[in-house]
Design an enzyme around this catalytic site. Sequence first.
Site, PDB file in Angstrom:
ATOM      1  N   LYS A 166      64.266  41.261  50.865  1.00  0.00           N
ATOM      2  CA  LYS A 166      64.962  40.017  51.201  1.00  0.00           C
ATOM      3  C   LYS A 166      66.466  40.260  51.349  1.00  0.00           C
ATOM      4  CE  LYS A 166      65.032  35.170  49.884  1.00  0.00           C
ATOM      5  NZ  LYS A 166      64.356  34.151  49.085  1.00  0.00           N
ATOM      6  N   ASP A 167      67.018  41.078  50.443  1.00  0.00           N
ATOM      7  CA  ASP A 167      68.445  41.385  50.540  1.00  0.00           C
ATOM      8  C   ASP A 167      68.749  42.191  51.800  1.00  0.00           C
ATOM      9  OD1 ASP A 167      69.020  39.993  48.292  1.00  0.00           O
ATOM     10  OD2 ASP A 167      69.317  41.722  46.976  1.00  0.00           O
ATOM     11  N   SER A 206      68.652  36.679  36.385  1.00  0.00           N
ATOM     12  CA  SER A 206      69.236  35.757  37.353  1.00  0.00           C
ATOM     13  C   SER A 206      68.856  34.327  37.011  1.00  0.00           C
ATOM     14  CB  SER A 206      68.721  36.081  38.756  1.00  0.00           C
ATOM     15  OG  SER A 206      69.078  37.384  39.125  1.00  0.00           O
ATOM     16  N   HIS A 231      72.014  41.296  34.185  1.00  0.00           N
ATOM     17  CA  HIS A 231      70.688  41.811  33.842  1.00  0.00           C
ATOM     18  C   HIS A 231      70.325  41.574  32.371  1.00  0.00           C
ATOM     19  CE1 HIS A 231      69.725  44.397  37.565  1.00  0.00           C
ATOM     20  NE2 HIS A 231      70.543  43.422  37.883  1.00  0.00           N
ATOM     21  N   GLU A 290      96.754  34.853  54.827  1.00  0.00           N
ATOM     22  CA  GLU A 290      95.433  34.984  55.417  1.00  0.00           C
ATOM     23  C   GLU A 290      94.582  33.773  55.041  1.00  0.00           C
ATOM     24  OE1 GLU A 290      95.767  37.199  57.712  1.00  0.00           O
ATOM     25  OE2 GLU A 290      94.206  38.591  57.126  1.00  0.00           O
TER      26      GLU A 290
END
Lengths: 401, 192
Positions: A242-243, A219, A215, A286
Amino acid sequence: MSAPNAPQKPGLIGWLDYRLPIFGFMNKELREYPTPKNLSYAWNFGSLAGIILLIMILSGLFLAMNYTPSTDKAFDSVERIMRDVNFGWLLRYIHANGASAFFVVVYLHMARGLYYGSYKSPRELLWIIGVAILLLMMATAFMGYVLPWGQMSYWGATVITNLFSAIPVVGDDIVTWLWGGFSVDNPTLNRFFVLHYLLPFVILGVAFLHMIALHTHGSNNPTGLDAKKEDKIPFHPYYTIKDLFGLGVFLILFSVFVFYVPNYLGHPDNYTPANPLVTPAHIVPEWYFLPFYAILRAVPDKLGGVMLMFGSIALLAALPWLDRHPVRSGRYRPLFKKFFWLFVVNALVLGWAGGKPAEGHYLLIGRLCTAYYFIHMLVVLPLLSKFEKPHPLPTSIAAAS
Amino acid sequence: MTTKTPNSSNSDAALAGGHEATTASRRDFLTMAAGGMCALGAGVALVPFVDSMNPAADTLAAASIEVDISKVQPGQGMTVSWRGKPVFIRRRTPEEIAEAEKASLADLKDPQADKDRVQKPEWLVLIGICTHLGCVPLGTKPTETRREYQGWFCPCHGSAYDTSGRIRQGPAPTNLEVPPYNFVSDTVIKIG
């Protein structure tokens, strides 16, 4: 955060905020936060990773209420969770598949950053904090996998802790210290449980730093251009919605795994209780560790393999100084774009080779891909930084669309 | 700095000179000494925490075991658990002994003569942990795969050991370790 000498706003929230500016802070960082207007769905994975972290902490909390970290009870306590505890099976399958989902999302998040040059100035530290989060996640996932105390748990723990025995002189003492004994045993299981419980909260703290760093300069975006004021829109409602949509898509896919193929990404061997006297014929970590495992096995030398593996992660952190090309986004870098996809395919093949026995052509492919990983980082990126001619850049985000 | 008038820099110099300069360096010394002691104290305070993670007294106390080896026939082996680790006890055949003894030291990654690794040539006692990353190699049971050196083979990363437990092929850096042991009688050995 409102300025300290701003007048008190009316109402309870105003009263609270005047004394502890938490609401002002949330308003500024989660609602008003100016975000480039051109973010694609590739920018969904950061907030998604944060949500998965919370899902993991929550499911893990309730699992821990029924888990017993002791070598003679751990395996049975996990089976009890699966059979007797109300919805225990659901909690465990959410937690086990959540770990895989976390890595999928974080790897996609990283690929986004790699392609669009999100690690370049002024976001180097943001990227390095991200690499630190990846390392913490790896440690947490590894220790979590040990807790069910199956065969893969035990032998995975043995092999990974033995990596430290490659350190000259003090290696064996370090391994004994990690184990609290002469092999992976009860003291090891106990401390792994404690650390597995602790580390997610450390990740939460570091993720908070990651967000502060994000921040500070805002972005990045698909053009890689610095976003001007008129190119930005408030985070809420544009990106919250959107998220949330992305979260919905994710939860559908996640549910397919949790409810239909919950053991698809696991190993049947881990439903056999740990036996210190017998190593399973084919042990693999894994899936999310497989590319690094392939790098470890590529060198027929213990210390060399271990150094190469840790080196591959260290190089990620050094990326802002390996790729010094002035253009951020791969969109305007024709050569970089091709090498990026080669790097992605190479990483996938590395993962595939890491899951195969270390012999014959599997080993050869693993070695070639390992070589390319390092060539990409140490040769290709620096050379491109010097010689690649980018496409002409648009003058602004608005001009690009 | 460049904006300063000659006057002000003169007065700075005057302030820094004489007694003031001495006082300042004494203060610096005190600060550094106090800071150094704090760092040292914090470091020492860490020791008990770090050391608490080392093996505890009861772990260290589980030291030795006695093993009855009377039932093991030539060509066979057994695995026992010592300090949480597997120990291989193999009764070697004359051919295996000959093979182990004739290997040229120049061919070995971790050169060691067979006679330095056994007390009685017939009995080979080893810690059954691959020196690469700690898996248990296969080969103690005659039915398990032993690969070309007829000793042990680690399935994890492909290290092959010979009939003396010496590394011959693969990523392991050193030979399988020989634990401290002695023969209590012809049929009982004490490990540890």
